[in-house]
Design a protein around this motif. Structure first.
Motif, PDB file in Angstrom:
ATOM      1  N   THR A  94       0.795 -12.819  -1.576  1.00 42.45           N
ATOM      2  CA  THR A  94       0.985 -12.932  -0.052  1.00 42.45           C
ATOM      3  C   THR A  94      -0.092 -11.970   0.506  1.00 42.45           C
ATOM      4  O   THR A  94      -0.660 -10.963  -0.029  1.00 42.45           O
ATOM      5  CB  THR A  94       2.426 -12.270   0.191  1.00 42.45           C
ATOM      6  OG1 THR A  94       3.411 -13.043  -0.554  1.00 42.45           O
ATOM      7  CG2 THR A  94       2.703 -12.298   1.686  1.00 42.45           C
ATOM      8  N   GLU A  95      -0.513 -12.843   1.395  1.00 42.84           N
ATOM      9  CA  GLU A  95      -1.580 -11.897   2.300  1.00 42.84           C
ATOM     10  C   GLU A  95      -0.477 -11.429   3.696  1.00 42.84           C
ATOM     11  O   GLU A  95      -0.045 -12.419   4.582  1.00 42.84           O
ATOM     12  CB  GLU A  95      -2.653 -12.667   2.688  1.00 42.84           C
ATOM     13  CG  GLU A  95      -3.679 -13.054   1.715  1.00 42.84           C
ATOM     14  CD  GLU A  95      -4.943 -13.802   2.136  1.00 42.84           C
ATOM     15  OE1 GLU A  95      -5.988 -13.004   2.575  1.00 42.84           O
ATOM     16  OE2 GLU A  95      -4.955 -14.999   2.594  1.00 42.84           O
ATOM     17  N   SER A  96      -0.700 -10.240   3.933  1.00 43.82           N
ATOM     18  CA  SER A  96       0.305  -9.836   4.942  1.00 43.82           C
ATOM     19  C   SER A  96       0.130  -8.470   5.583  1.00 43.82           C
ATOM     20  O   SER A  96      -0.123  -7.565   4.584  1.00 43.82           O
ATOM     21  CB  SER A  96       1.794  -9.748   4.511  1.00 43.82           C
ATOM     22  OG  SER A  96       2.486  -9.535   5.696  1.00 43.82           O
ATOM     23  N   GLY A  97       0.032  -8.179   6.730  1.00 41.46           N
ATOM     24  CA  GLY A  97      -0.262  -6.610   7.172  1.00 41.46           C
ATOM     25  C   GLY A  97      -1.489  -6.156   7.012  1.00 41.46           C
ATOM     26  O   GLY A  97      -2.468  -6.928   7.079  1.00 41.46           O
ATOM     27  N   ASP A  98      -1.482  -4.805   6.897  1.00 39.78           N
ATOM     28  CA  ASP A  98      -2.820  -4.033   6.994  1.00 39.78           C
ATOM     29  C   ASP A  98      -2.606  -2.894   5.815  1.00 39.78           C
ATOM     30  O   ASP A  98      -1.768  -3.084   4.972  1.00 39.78           O
ATOM     31  CB  ASP A  98      -3.052  -3.408   8.239  1.00 39.78           C
ATOM     32  CG  ASP A  98      -2.010  -2.573   8.870  1.00 39.78           C
ATOM     33  OD1 ASP A  98      -1.254  -2.046   7.894  1.00 39.78           O
ATOM     34  OD2 ASP A  98      -1.939  -2.385  10.154  1.00 39.78           O
ATOM     35  N   HIS A  99      -3.596  -2.094   6.067  1.00 40.22           N
ATOM     36  CA  HIS A  99      -3.541  -1.012   4.776  1.00 40.22           C
ATOM     37  C   HIS A  99      -2.404  -0.126   4.873  1.00 40.22           C
ATOM     38  O   HIS A  99      -1.981   0.625   3.923  1.00 40.22           O
ATOM     39  CB  HIS A  99      -4.797  -0.010   5.050  1.00 40.22           C
ATOM     40  CG  HIS A  99      -6.041  -0.693   4.577  1.00 40.22           C
ATOM     41  ND1 HIS A  99      -7.371  -0.476   4.949  1.00 40.22           N
ATOM     42  CD2 HIS A  99      -6.354  -1.737   3.746  1.00 40.22           C
ATOM     43  CE1 HIS A  99      -8.068  -1.089   4.357  1.00 40.22           C
ATOM     44  NE2 HIS A  99      -7.692  -2.010   3.697  1.00 40.22           N
ATOM     45  N   GLN A 100      -1.564  -0.176   6.143  1.00 40.25           N
ATOM     46  CA  GLN A 100      -0.465   0.913   6.224  1.00 40.25           C
ATOM     47  C   GLN A 100       0.876   0.075   5.925  1.00 40.25           C
ATOM     48  O   GLN A 100       1.800   0.778   5.561  1.00 40.25           O
ATOM     49  CB  GLN A 100      -0.412   1.454   7.705  1.00 40.25           C
ATOM     50  CG  GLN A 100      -1.742   1.871   7.923  1.00 40.25           C
ATOM     51  CD  GLN A 100      -2.171   3.084   7.214  1.00 40.25           C
ATOM     52  OE1 GLN A 100      -1.359   3.911   6.648  1.00 40.25           O
ATOM     53  NE2 GLN A 100      -3.385   3.435   6.989  1.00 40.25           N
ATOM     54  N   HIS A 101       0.864  -1.200   6.413  1.00 40.66           N
ATOM     55  CA  HIS A 101       2.007  -1.908   6.318  1.00 40.66           C
ATOM     56  C   HIS A 101       2.259  -3.505   6.444  1.00 40.66           C
ATOM     57  O   HIS A 101       1.481  -3.802   6.920  1.00 40.66           O
ATOM     58  CB  HIS A 101       3.120  -1.245   7.683  1.00 40.66           C
ATOM     59  CG  HIS A 101       4.609  -1.639   7.599  1.00 40.66           C
ATOM     60  ND1 HIS A 101       5.148  -2.823   8.171  1.00 40.66           N
ATOM     61  CD2 HIS A 101       5.541  -0.993   6.989  1.00 40.66           C
ATOM     62  CE1 HIS A 101       6.267  -2.947   7.814  1.00 40.66           C
ATOM     63  NE2 HIS A 101       6.727  -1.922   7.323  1.00 40.66           N
ATOM     64  N   SER A 123      -0.161  -0.812   1.047  1.00 35.14           N
ATOM     65  CA  SER A 123       0.773  -0.717   2.204  1.00 35.14           C
ATOM     66  C   SER A 123       2.098   0.094   1.558  1.00 35.14           C
ATOM     67  O   SER A 123       2.499  -0.032   0.371  1.00 35.14           O
ATOM     68  CB  SER A 123       1.399  -2.131   2.308  1.00 35.14           C
ATOM     69  OG  SER A 123       0.271  -2.941   3.169  1.00 35.14           O
ATOM     70  N   SER A 124       2.676   0.597   2.546  1.00 34.99           N
ATOM     71  CA  SER A 124       4.083   1.158   2.109  1.00 34.99           C
ATOM     72  C   SER A 124       5.195   0.425   2.981  1.00 34.99           C
ATOM     73  O   SER A 124       5.154  -0.415   3.818  1.00 34.99           O
ATOM     74  CB  SER A 124       4.144   2.660   2.346  1.00 34.99           C
ATOM     75  OG  SER A 124       5.114   3.268   1.942  1.00 34.99           O
ATOM     76  N   PRO A 145      -2.087   3.516  -3.202  1.00 36.71           N
ATOM     77  CA  PRO A 145      -1.410   3.849  -1.763  1.00 36.71           C
ATOM     78  C   PRO A 145      -2.433   4.274  -0.715  1.00 36.71           C
ATOM     79  O   PRO A 145      -3.212   5.275  -1.274  1.00 36.71           O
ATOM     80  CB  PRO A 145      -0.444   4.881  -2.114  1.00 36.71           C
ATOM     81  CG  PRO A 145      -0.525   5.410  -3.311  1.00 36.71           C
ATOM     82  CD  PRO A 145      -1.298   4.303  -4.301  1.00 36.71           C
ATOM     83  N   SER A 146      -2.424   4.124   0.502  1.00 37.31           N
ATOM     84  CA  SER A 146      -3.130   4.438   1.536  1.00 37.31           C
ATOM     85  C   SER A 146      -3.125   5.913   1.864  1.00 37.31           C
ATOM     86  O   SER A 146      -3.720   6.533   2.270  1.00 37.31           O
ATOM     87  CB  SER A 146      -3.555   3.296   2.507  1.00 37.31           C
ATOM     88  OG  SER A 146      -2.255   3.299   3.206  1.00 37.31           O
TER      89      SER A 146
END
Length: 333
Positions: A94-101, A123-124, A145-146
Motif C-alpha cells: 500500500t502507498e499511503s500518507g507520509d513519513h509521519q502517518h 510511519s506510526s 521509524p521516523s
C-alpha cells in the motif's frame, strides 16, 4: 441456564469463569490453560451454543510505504516476500500518507482487508488507530521509524549512529579534515542518528565541527544535487562528503561533474544504504550497508510471533550496519 439459546455470559457463570476467559478459550488464545479450554468446549457443546462467524484472516502481510519508486523499497520488499513465502503468506503493498502517518482512510481499509499483520515503513499510528487494530487482532510493527516509537509498539531499525560514525571515521583515516555531510530530513530519527555519528567521529579525532559543512537533504537525488553544488561552490569546498543516502550520493556525483570535480581524485564520497546500484556507479560507491532485507524479514517474524502469542525479549530491534569500501574514496593528496 434456562430456556432458549444461552449467552456467553450465562455459560461463563455456569462454569464460574469470567466472560473474558470464556471468550479467550473460544478464540484459542494462548493464555488459557488446556483444561479450561476443554471445559469451555464441553459446556458449549452441551448447551448448543454456536460461535458467531468471524471474518477470516487474509493470508497476507500488508506493508505500507509513503511511496514505491526506488531500490530502497525494492530491497525491503525482497526481504519481506522471502520471509512471507516461508510461512505460506503473500504480501499486499500500500502507498499511503507520509513519513509521519498513513492517510486518514487507511485504518478502515486495512480492517476490511484483514491481514495477519501490518508493517509500516517510517510511519506510526495514533493511539486510537493502534487500539482499533488491536481490537481486530491485527498486530503492526514500524520499520525504520521516523520518530521515537511508543514503548508499546514493535519496531525494527538499523544502527544509524554507528553507520554515521563508520563513514566519517573512514574519511578521517584517509586524511580528510574538511568533511561535508548531507543529511536527510531533520525531523527523522535516522537522519539525526547519522548526523550524531558524524559529529562523534569528528570530536573523537579532535576536528572542529563546522556547521557550514552540514546541509539538510531529502534522501533523494535532488537533495544531493542541490546541496552538493552548494558545498562544492564554497570558497573552501570540502575534500569529502558523507551523503546520508545512496540516492543523494548520485546527486553529488552529478554536482561534481557539473562543477568539474573528479571523484575520488578531487572529492571522496560515502553514501548510506548500499542499494544495488551503488556498486555500479562510476566510480563504485563506498557506502554504509543498511541490512534492508534482514530488517524486513525480522519485522515479519516479529509480527508472526506476536500473532501466535509468543513472548518476545524486546519490542524494539536494532540491526548492525557495516562499511562497504569501494572506489569513491581515496587518501587526500
Amino acid at each position: 441456564m434456562g430456556a432458549g439459546k444461552p449467552t456467553l455470559a450465562q455459560i461463563a457463570q455456569s462454569l464460574d469463569l469470567s466472560t473474558a476467559t470464556v471468550s479467550k478459550a473460544i478464540n484459542d488464545k494462548p493464555d488459557v490453560s488446556k483444561a479450561t479450554k476443554k471445559k469451555v468446549e464441553q459446556a458449549l457443546k452441551d448447551s448448543g451454543y454456536r460461535k458467531k462467524a468471524q471474518n477470516k484472516k487474509a493470508q497476507c502481510i500488508e506493508i505500507v510505504f509513503q511511496e514505491l519508486e526506488n531500490l530502497w523499497e525494492i530491497e525491503v520488499l525482497r526481504g519481506l516476500t522471502e520471509c512471507a513465502a516461508e510461512h505460506g503468506l503473500s504480501v499486499v503493498v500500500t502507498e499511503s500518507g507520509d513519513h509521519q502517518h498513513p492517510a486518514s482512510d487507511w485504518a478502515s481499509g486495512v480492517i476490511a482487508r484483514n491481514p495477519v499483520g501490518v508493517i509500516l515503513v517510517f510511519s506510526s499510528l495514533t493511539e486510537n488507530e493502534a487500539s482499533l487494530l488491536s481490537s481486530k487482532d491485527i498486530p503492526f510493527i514500524i520499520l525504520d521509524p521516523s520518530g521515537a516509537p511508543s514503548p508499546n509498539s514493535m519496531s525494527v531499525r538499523a544502527d544509524n549512529w554507528t553507520g554515521g560514525l563508520l563513514a566519517t571515521r573512514h574519511l578521517i583515516a584517509l586524511g580528510h579534515r574538511r568533511i561535508g555531510i548531507i543529511t536527510g530530513p531533520s525531523n527523522m530519527l535516522c537522519s539525526k542518528a547519522r548526523l550524531d555519528g558524524y559529529h562523534a567521529a569528528l570530536e573523537e579525532a579532535e576536528i572542529k565541527i563546522d556547521d557550514n559543512l552540514c546541509r539538510e537533504g531529502n534522501f533523494q537525488e535532488t537533495g544531493g544535487l542541490v546541496q552538493g553544488e552548494s558545498l562544492l561552490s564554497m570558497r573552501q569546498p570540502p575534500t569529502a562528503i558523507f551523503t546520508c543516502s545512496d540516492r543523494q550520493a548520485m546527486g553529488v556525483y552529478e554536482a561534481a561533474r557539473r562543477l568539474g570535480f573528479s571523484i575520488p581524485q578531487d572529492l571522496s564520497v560515502v553514501g548510506f544504504d548500499d542499494i544495488q546500484t551503488a556498486a555500479y556507479m562510476g566510480p563504485s560507491l563506498t557506502t554504509v550497508r543498511q541490512p534492508l532485507r534482514e530488517m524486513a524479514s525480522c519485522a515479519a517474524e516479529m509480527l508472526l510471533k506476536s500473532r501466535q502469542g509468543r513472548n518476545q525479549t524486546h519490542n524494539s530491534v536494532i540491526l548492525p550496519t557495516s562499511l562497504i569500501i569501494r572506489n569513491s574514496t581515496q587518501s587526500i593528496g
